[in-house]
Design a protein around this motif. Structure first.
Motif, mmCIF file in Angstrom:
data_model
loop_
_atom_site.group_PDB
_atom_site.id
_atom_site.type_symbol
_atom_site.label_atom_id
_atom_site.label_comp_id
_atom_site.label_asym_id
_atom_site.label_seq_id
_atom_site.Cartn_x
_atom_site.Cartn_y
_atom_site.Cartn_z
ATOM 1 N N GLU A 101 0.826 -1.142 -0.157
ATOM 2 C CA GLU A 101 0.088 -0.099 0.070
ATOM 3 C C GLU A 101 0.977 1.380 0.029
ATOM 4 N N SER A 102 1.906 1.146 0.627
ATOM 5 C CA SER A 102 2.795 2.368 0.722
ATOM 6 C C SER A 102 3.577 2.380 -0.720
ATOM 7 N N ILE A 103 3.937 1.621 -1.476
ATOM 8 C CA ILE A 103 4.312 1.468 -2.741
ATOM 9 C C ILE A 103 3.410 2.182 -3.681
ATOM 10 N N VAL A 104 2.278 1.856 -3.517
ATOM 11 C CA VAL A 104 1.122 2.600 -4.506
ATOM 12 C C VAL A 104 0.618 3.818 -4.026
ATOM 13 N N GLY A 105 0.731 4.022 -2.560
ATOM 14 C CA GLY A 105 0.636 5.391 -2.082
ATOM 15 C C GLY A 105 1.597 6.491 -2.453
ATOM 16 N N VAL A 106 2.738 6.006 -2.644
ATOM 17 C CA VAL A 106 4.035 7.167 -3.118
ATOM 18 C C VAL A 106 3.677 7.483 -4.591
ATOM 19 N N LYS A 108 0.701 7.312 -5.916
ATOM 20 C CA LYS A 108 -0.621 8.258 -6.008
ATOM 21 C C LYS A 108 -0.429 9.827 -5.374
ATOM 22 N N ALA A 109 0.574 9.889 -4.741
ATOM 23 C CA ALA A 109 0.814 10.964 -3.930
ATOM 24 C C ALA A 109 0.895 12.215 -4.868
ATOM 25 N N ALA A 110 1.169 11.819 -6.305
ATOM 26 C CA ALA A 110 1.268 12.971 -6.976
ATOM 27 C C ALA A 110 0.054 13.687 -7.492
ATOM 28 N N GLY A 111 -0.974 12.845 -7.185
ATOM 29 C CA GLY A 111 -2.370 13.155 -7.791
ATOM 30 C C GLY A 111 -2.638 13.067 -9.153
ATOM 31 N N GLN A 112 -1.793 12.212 -9.976
ATOM 32 C CA GLN A 112 -1.967 12.012 -11.233
ATOM 33 C C GLN A 112 -2.491 10.521 -11.535
ATOM 34 N N PRO A 113 -2.838 10.187 -12.788
ATOM 35 C CA PRO A 113 -3.362 8.845 -12.809
ATOM 36 C C PRO A 113 -2.122 7.855 -12.948
ATOM 37 N N VAL A 114 -2.298 6.671 -12.092
ATOM 38 C CA VAL A 114 -1.326 5.653 -11.962
ATOM 39 C C VAL A 114 -1.865 4.537 -12.695
ATOM 40 N N THR A 115 -1.015 4.062 -13.597
ATOM 41 C CA THR A 115 -1.322 2.957 -14.316
ATOM 42 C C THR A 115 -0.732 1.414 -13.732
ATOM 43 N N ILE A 120 3.483 -2.015 -11.276
ATOM 44 C CA ILE A 120 4.495 -3.147 -11.465
ATOM 45 C C ILE A 120 5.937 -2.561 -11.256
ATOM 46 N N MET A 121 6.189 -1.430 -12.095
ATOM 47 C CA MET A 121 7.725 -0.964 -11.859
ATOM 48 C C MET A 121 8.021 -0.696 -10.610
ATOM 49 N N ALA A 122 7.218 0.155 -9.860
ATOM 50 C CA ALA A 122 7.624 0.596 -8.498
ATOM 51 C C ALA A 122 7.657 -0.631 -7.699
ATOM 52 N N LEU A 133 10.009 4.248 -5.533
ATOM 53 C CA LEU A 133 10.022 5.034 -6.853
ATOM 54 C C LEU A 133 8.878 6.259 -6.664
ATOM 55 N N ASP A 134 9.072 7.610 -7.045
ATOM 56 C CA ASP A 134 7.888 8.381 -6.866
ATOM 57 C C ASP A 134 7.344 8.294 -8.293
ATOM 58 N N TYR A 135 6.290 9.052 -8.577
ATOM 59 C CA TYR A 135 5.483 9.219 -9.911
ATOM 60 C C TYR A 135 6.281 9.700 -10.699
ATOM 61 N N GLU A 136 7.085 10.819 -10.661
ATOM 62 C CA GLU A 136 7.896 11.340 -11.568
ATOM 63 C C GLU A 136 8.884 10.540 -12.333
ATOM 64 N N GLU A 137 9.549 9.765 -11.113
ATOM 65 C CA GLU A 137 10.653 8.847 -11.865
ATOM 66 C C GLU A 137 10.023 7.628 -12.432
ATOM 67 N N VAL A 138 8.730 7.118 -12.177
ATOM 68 C CA VAL A 138 8.400 6.149 -12.797
ATOM 69 C C VAL A 138 7.606 6.308 -14.263
ATOM 70 N N LYS A 139 7.224 7.687 -14.302
ATOM 71 C CA LYS A 139 6.542 8.571 -15.249
ATOM 72 C C LYS A 139 7.822 8.801 -16.422
ATOM 73 N N ALA A 140 9.084 9.126 -16.078
ATOM 74 C CA ALA A 140 10.096 9.052 -16.925
ATOM 75 C C ALA A 140 10.557 8.012 -17.607
ATOM 76 N N VAL A 141 10.566 6.821 -16.810
ATOM 77 C CA VAL A 141 10.959 5.585 -17.093
ATOM 78 C C VAL A 141 9.752 4.958 -18.352
ATOM 79 N N THR A 142 8.905 5.348 -18.091
ATOM 80 C CA THR A 142 7.794 4.670 -18.905
ATOM 81 C C THR A 142 7.669 5.410 -20.243
ATOM 82 N N ASP A 143 7.656 6.836 -20.075
ATOM 83 C CA ASP A 143 7.898 7.717 -21.465
ATOM 84 C C ASP A 143 9.003 7.284 -22.144
ATOM 85 N N LEU A 144 10.198 7.156 -21.618
ATOM 86 C CA LEU A 144 11.392 6.560 -22.321
ATOM 87 C C LEU A 144 11.505 5.165 -22.970
ATOM 88 N N TRP A 145 10.578 4.392 -22.182
ATOM 89 C CA TRP A 145 10.231 3.040 -22.732
ATOM 90 C C TRP A 145 9.392 3.373 -24.091
#
Length: 156
Positions: A101-106, A108-115, A120-122, A133-145
């Motif tokens: 729940e903490s992994i997911v909570g981190v 969701k803390a950005a207030g953006q949609p979480v896929t 899975i990545m986090a 991993l926070d939202y911005e870090e995960v988003k950067a990796v998914t965008d790069l992918w």
């Protein structure tokens, strides 16, 4: 409301089933905040191969102990009790629900949609590094992918 009162209210509103089987990660993500903290069990090798559809088990520790006393539990390779009705003897402890729940909570803390892919990545990152991993870090990796996939598809 004080922080203590908030935590106590959260504790009281959560369900306390003896066990629950999640047919996949999405079902577990939807249950965030609803269950009392216990261990989650999974076949780790299977989860690494197919994290979306691997069954995830939630078992109350006291219930497992009662199953062991009644003879309705067996031990896995890690010498942990699991119910006899679970067909996969490779199931083992994975995360505490509170950690998941903490992994997911981190995220969701950005207030953006979480896929689901972000979750899975986090989760995999936390599993390997014991860090969030926070939202911005995960988003950067998914965008790069996504960009690399488009380039690969364009080249082939």
């Amino acid at each position: 409301m004080s922080r203590y009162e908030t935590r106590l209210e959260d504790y009281r509103r959560r369900e306390r089933p003896s066990y629950r089987v999640f047919e996949g990660l999405q079902e577990l993500v939807r249950s965030v905040g609803q269950l009392h903290n216990n261990w989650l069990y999974v076949n780790v090798d299977q989860w690494d191969q197919d994290p979306v559809y691997t069954p995830i088990y939630y078992w109350d520790e006291h219930w497992l102990e009662e199953c062991a006393e009644e003879g309705t539990a067996v031990t896995n390779e890690q010498d942990e009790y699991i119910p006899k009705w679970v067909p996969d003897r490779q199931v083992q402890t994975w995360f505490e629900l509170a950690t998941f729940e903490s992994i997911v909570g981190v995220l969701k803390a950005a207030g953006q949609p979480v896929t689901l892919q972000m979750v899975i990545m986090a989760v995999k990152y936390y599993d390997k590094r014991d860090a969030y991993l926070d939202y911005e870090e995960v988003k950067a990796v998914t965008d790069l992918w996504s960009v690399l996939t488009k380039v690969r598809n364009h080249l082939t």
